[in-house]
Design a protein around this motif. Structure first.
Motif, mmCIF file in Angstrom:
data_model
loop_
_atom_site.group_PDB
_atom_site.id
_atom_site.type_symbol
_atom_site.label_atom_id
_atom_site.label_comp_id
_atom_site.label_asym_id
_atom_site.label_seq_id
_atom_site.Cartn_x
_atom_site.Cartn_y
_atom_site.Cartn_z
ATOM 1 N N UNK A 36 1.004 -1.739 -0.317
ATOM 2 C CA UNK A 36 -0.232 0.158 -0.282
ATOM 3 C C UNK A 36 1.156 1.245 -0.207
ATOM 4 N N UNK A 37 0.418 2.285 -0.545
ATOM 5 C CA UNK A 37 1.019 3.801 -0.704
ATOM 6 C C UNK A 37 1.500 3.585 -1.692
ATOM 7 N N UNK A 38 2.143 2.669 -2.264
ATOM 8 C CA UNK A 38 3.195 3.128 -3.554
ATOM 9 C C UNK A 38 3.052 3.327 -5.110
ATOM 10 N N UNK A 39 2.848 3.343 -6.177
ATOM 11 C CA UNK A 39 2.641 3.256 -7.268
ATOM 12 C C UNK A 39 3.269 2.182 -7.980
ATOM 13 N N UNK A 40 3.451 1.246 -8.277
ATOM 14 C CA UNK A 40 3.188 -0.236 -8.937
ATOM 15 C C UNK A 40 3.437 -0.176 -10.648
ATOM 16 N N UNK A 41 3.976 -0.030 -11.180
ATOM 17 C CA UNK A 41 3.750 -0.318 -12.936
ATOM 18 C C UNK A 41 4.259 -2.350 -12.728
ATOM 19 N N UNK A 42 3.200 -2.485 -13.786
ATOM 20 C CA UNK A 42 3.460 -3.785 -14.689
ATOM 21 C C UNK A 42 3.803 -3.748 -15.558
ATOM 22 N N UNK A 43 4.875 -4.424 -16.037
ATOM 23 C CA UNK A 43 4.950 -5.202 -17.058
ATOM 24 C C UNK A 43 4.726 -6.716 -17.754
ATOM 25 N N UNK A 44 3.986 -6.964 -18.569
ATOM 26 C CA UNK A 44 3.449 -8.540 -19.388
ATOM 27 C C UNK A 44 4.482 -8.427 -20.438
ATOM 28 N N UNK A 45 5.373 -9.225 -19.947
ATOM 29 C CA UNK A 45 6.068 -9.857 -21.753
ATOM 30 C C UNK A 45 6.144 -11.305 -21.729
ATOM 31 N N UNK A 46 4.960 -11.523 -22.749
ATOM 32 C CA UNK A 46 4.684 -12.741 -23.479
ATOM 33 C C UNK A 46 6.026 -13.923 -24.076
ATOM 34 N N UNK A 62 8.505 0.191 -8.766
ATOM 35 C CA UNK A 62 7.732 1.309 -7.725
ATOM 36 C C UNK A 62 7.624 2.184 -8.232
ATOM 37 N N UNK A 63 7.307 3.413 -9.106
ATOM 38 C CA UNK A 63 7.272 4.666 -9.183
ATOM 39 C C UNK A 63 8.120 5.818 -8.122
ATOM 40 N N UNK A 64 7.970 4.870 -6.933
ATOM 41 C CA UNK A 64 8.160 5.971 -6.134
ATOM 42 C C UNK A 64 9.228 5.947 -5.463
ATOM 43 N N UNK A 65 9.585 5.483 -5.343
ATOM 44 C CA UNK A 65 11.039 4.529 -4.900
ATOM 45 C C UNK A 65 12.269 3.954 -6.001
ATOM 46 N N UNK A 66 11.761 3.870 -7.250
ATOM 47 C CA UNK A 66 12.672 3.400 -8.213
ATOM 48 C C UNK A 66 12.919 1.345 -7.876
#
Length: 180
Positions: A36-46, A62-66
């Motif tokens: 919680x309290x994070x900005x998460x980027x998810x990439x799905x590579x086939x 986590x785009x907030x703390x890299x």
């Protein structure tokens, strides 16, 4: 009154234990993704498909703390009796579990599949989140039956394979590992 208090305490203890157990059955990727309290980027590579099981690499950042995390992801679309009952089953294996899965598949291929047993026998690999790859020897048929089960305690997430399917599966897992 004492009985009611004891019952409430037992119920609360059971609830806390079951929540703790569910939390411990999550992969580290699932825990990272659920912070919680994070900005998460998810990439799905086939990566590829074996017997309707999609193999992917999941990259989390986590785009907030890299900070970042990668996992191997299996997806299977269970098709029920009607068009409205399709359900996607998912399993994530943390990057630190992949070498154990690769070693286990190679062991199955070289030591287990060529052998026979005189009694019913099971051989399984299990991840911390409950993903299972395994085989069982059916004495009446005289052969090994193989499977992947993506979600623990969910028979709808089980896909039966042949021993030959493990070679392309292994190749996809190794490709995924290289892309993490």
């Amino acid at each position: 009154m004492k009985k009611i208090v004891i019952i409430i305490l037992l119920a609360a203890n059971h609830y806390c234990f079951s929540q703790e157990q569910k939390q411990s059955e999550l992969s580290n990727a699932d825990k990272f993704s659920a912070k919680s309290g994070t900005l998460i980027e998810r990439q799905f590579i086939d990566i590829g498909v074996v017997k309707s099981i999609e193999v992917k690499v999941l990259k989390l950042k986590d785009l907030n703390d890299n900070s970042s995390f990668s996992a191997l992801r299996f997806e299977y679309e269970y098709k029920g009796g009607s068009t409205y009952s399709n359900d996607t089953k998912v399993a994530s294996l943390d990057s630190d579990e992949i070498d154990g899965l690769i070693k286990s598949i190679k062991n199955l291929q070289t030591n287990v599949f060529p052998s026979t047993r005189t009694v019913y026998t099971e051989v399984t690999y299990r991840s911390r989140a409950g993903f299972e790859a395994g085989t069982f020897f059916d004495v009446s048929k005289g052969k090994w039956s193989t499977y992947l089960q993506l979600e623990k305690y969910d028979n709808k997430s089980m896909v039966f394979l042949t021993a030959e399917d493990f070679s392309p599966l292994l190749a996809l897992i190794e490709q995924a590992k290289a892309k993490m």
